[in-house]
Design an enzyme around this catalytic site. Structure first.
Site, PDB file in Angstrom:
ATOM      1  N   SER A 163      41.742  32.448  92.414  1.00 30.86           N
ATOM      2  CA  SER A 163      41.272  31.088  93.014  1.00 30.86           C
ATOM      3  C   SER A 163      42.422  30.558  93.766  1.00 30.86           C
ATOM      4  O   SER A 163      43.255  31.065  94.549  1.00 30.86           O
ATOM      5  CB  SER A 163      40.650  30.129  92.330  1.00 30.86           C
ATOM      6  OG  SER A 163      39.869  29.323  93.059  1.00 30.86           O
ATOM      7  N   ASP A 188      39.440  36.450  93.828  1.00 30.84           N
ATOM      8  CA  ASP A 188      38.500  35.466  94.727  1.00 30.84           C
ATOM      9  C   ASP A 188      39.347  34.326  95.211  1.00 30.84           C
ATOM     10  O   ASP A 188      39.132  33.176  94.752  1.00 30.84           O
ATOM     11  CB  ASP A 188      37.328  34.947  93.714  1.00 30.84           C
ATOM     12  CG  ASP A 188      36.214  34.800  94.803  1.00 30.84           C
ATOM     13  OD1 ASP A 188      36.072  35.513  95.549  1.00 30.84           O
ATOM     14  OD2 ASP A 188      35.341  33.898  94.634  1.00 30.84           O
ATOM     15  N   ASP A 207      52.280  39.774 101.604  1.00 35.35           N
ATOM     16  CA  ASP A 207      52.945  38.957 100.719  1.00 35.35           C
ATOM     17  C   ASP A 207      53.545  39.938  99.674  1.00 35.35           C
ATOM     18  O   ASP A 207      54.185  39.257  98.703  1.00 35.35           O
ATOM     19  CB  ASP A 207      52.205  38.047 100.161  1.00 35.35           C
ATOM     20  CG  ASP A 207      51.805  36.769 101.345  1.00 35.35           C
ATOM     21  OD1 ASP A 207      52.522  36.451 101.989  1.00 35.35           O
ATOM     22  OD2 ASP A 207      50.632  36.372 101.117  1.00 35.35           O
ATOM     23  N   HIS A 266      32.079  32.788  91.084  1.00 32.49           N
ATOM     24  CA  HIS A 266      33.431  32.683  91.440  1.00 32.49           C
ATOM     25  C   HIS A 266      34.179  33.243  90.402  1.00 32.49           C
ATOM     26  O   HIS A 266      35.098  33.991  90.522  1.00 32.49           O
ATOM     27  CB  HIS A 266      34.019  31.188  91.656  1.00 32.49           C
ATOM     28  CG  HIS A 266      35.480  30.989  92.237  1.00 32.49           C
ATOM     29  ND1 HIS A 266      35.952  31.737  93.263  1.00 32.49           N
ATOM     30  CD2 HIS A 266      36.127  29.945  91.957  1.00 32.49           C
ATOM     31  CE1 HIS A 266      37.100  31.188  93.479  1.00 32.49           C
ATOM     32  NE2 HIS A 266      37.452  30.167  92.653  1.00 32.49           N
TER      33      HIS A 266
END
Length: 339
Positions: A163, A188, A207, A266
């Site tokens: 998250s 997620d 990244d 999630h």
């Protein structure tokens, strides 16, 4: 003038234990707003080392103290994994604890859990989002420290974030550029307040040398769009994940209804990944999106790549799979469309 004892109380982190999912709360947020508690990044962001020699009690590593590192249980011969928790959590429970247990059960690893709980506490989501841009570069400094003292080459490092933690991993990667860590796994990656931020404002494939992302709550708490070199969409990658419908949650416990129903899909991202650590080939995925019989696509489901720890670093694109509603979530080769 606010008395010092009152300021200390208002800036304190409180842990509310609610069943199996404790949450962290602060009366005032830590951040850069006029009413925020000031941030001391050296104090508010901690790096906790766990190994098989200390699987329960961490050794705190300091970005400015190589002596502690070399006198700890850190082993240069073992793979090193850094994990960054999400909103309202910490390095002591939830996803971080599950990651620690799974990896140390799997083998000899250096597991470093980033604790930024004071900067990610309820109910201050907006402030937590702003703080990810502070924590990310600080984690980058820590990664550079490990590389500089030859503890682990940057190219061999695996950074995992859930998250908001996935977004921190992204900001870490941006701060390290042009150098890159070997792998970032985004579980997620957070969507609210990041959806319109552009490539500089959230996790992207640039990244790290390799970025894999698991999407389970797309369009709600998690990003629905591809972010990495390879993106996995278990059960379509959107709410409601199997086992997360209201009826299923009610059967478990009324006391956990609100928390688990809202965040159930999630949380599936880190739960799937944790299971993959001990069952690496349990989540075969296909380019074919026929994860549901009602999806009208003309393709044949074939196991192209595995989701989770055993992903092929050469893989590219979007992949789909189905999971079970309850642990164990892995379906291995059974129950897929076209099989």
């Amino acid at each position: 003038m606010v008395p010092m004892f009152l300021t200390s109380l208002l800036c304190r982190l409180f842990v509310i234990r609610r069943g199996e999912s404790p949450v962290n709360v602060t009366p005032l947020p830590s951040g850069t707003c006029f009413y925020c508690c000031p941030i001391d990044v050296h104090r508010d962001v901690e790096f906790h080392l766990y190994t098989r020699r200390n699987p329960i009690y961490p050794i705190k590593l300091n970005i400015r103290d190589s002596f502690t590192l070399w006198n700890s249980n850190f082993d240069v011969k073992c793979p090193t994994v850094i994990y960054i928790h999400g909103y309202s959590s910490s390095a002591y429970e939830g996803s971080a604890a599950a990651i620690r247990r799974a990896y140390l059960k799997r083998g000899r690893y250096n597991i470093i859990l980033v604790d930024w709980s004071k900067l990610a506490a309820l109910p201050w989501y907006v402030t937590a989002v702003q703080n990810t841009k502070i924590v990310g570069p600080y984690v980058a400094r820590f990664v550079s420290f490990l590389d500089a003292v030859r503890a682990v080459p940057m190219s061999k490092l695996h950074v995992i974030g859930f998250s908001l933690g996935a977004e921190i991993a992204g900001f870490m990667g941006k701060a390290l550029a042009p150098r890159k860590v070997g792998r970032i796994t985004g579980l997620d990656a957070a969507y609210p307040l990041y959806m319109n931020s552009g490539r500089d404002g959230h996790l992207t494939a640039s990244d790290a040398m390799f970025v894999d992302v698991i999407h389970t709550d797309g369009g709600n708490f998690g990003f629905p769009h591809p972010l990495g070199h390879v993106d996995f969409y278990p059960n379509g990658g959107k709410p409601i994940q199997p086992g997360c419908n209201l009826e299923s949650v009610i059967r478990r416990s009324i006391s956990r209804l609100i928390n688990q129903y809202i965040t159930c899909g999630h949380n599936r991202a880190w739960m799937f990944y944790v299971e993959s650590v001990t069952n690496p080939f349990g989540f075969p995925a296909s380019r074919c999106p026929r994860w549901h019989p009602n999806i009208p696509v003309n393709c044949f489901w074939t196991p192209d790549v595995h989701m989770g720890i055993a992903v092929d670093l050469r893989a590219r694109g979007k992949f789909y799979l189905r999971t079970n509603a309850e642990p164990p979530y892995a379906r291995n080769m059974s129950g897929y469309m076209g099989k």
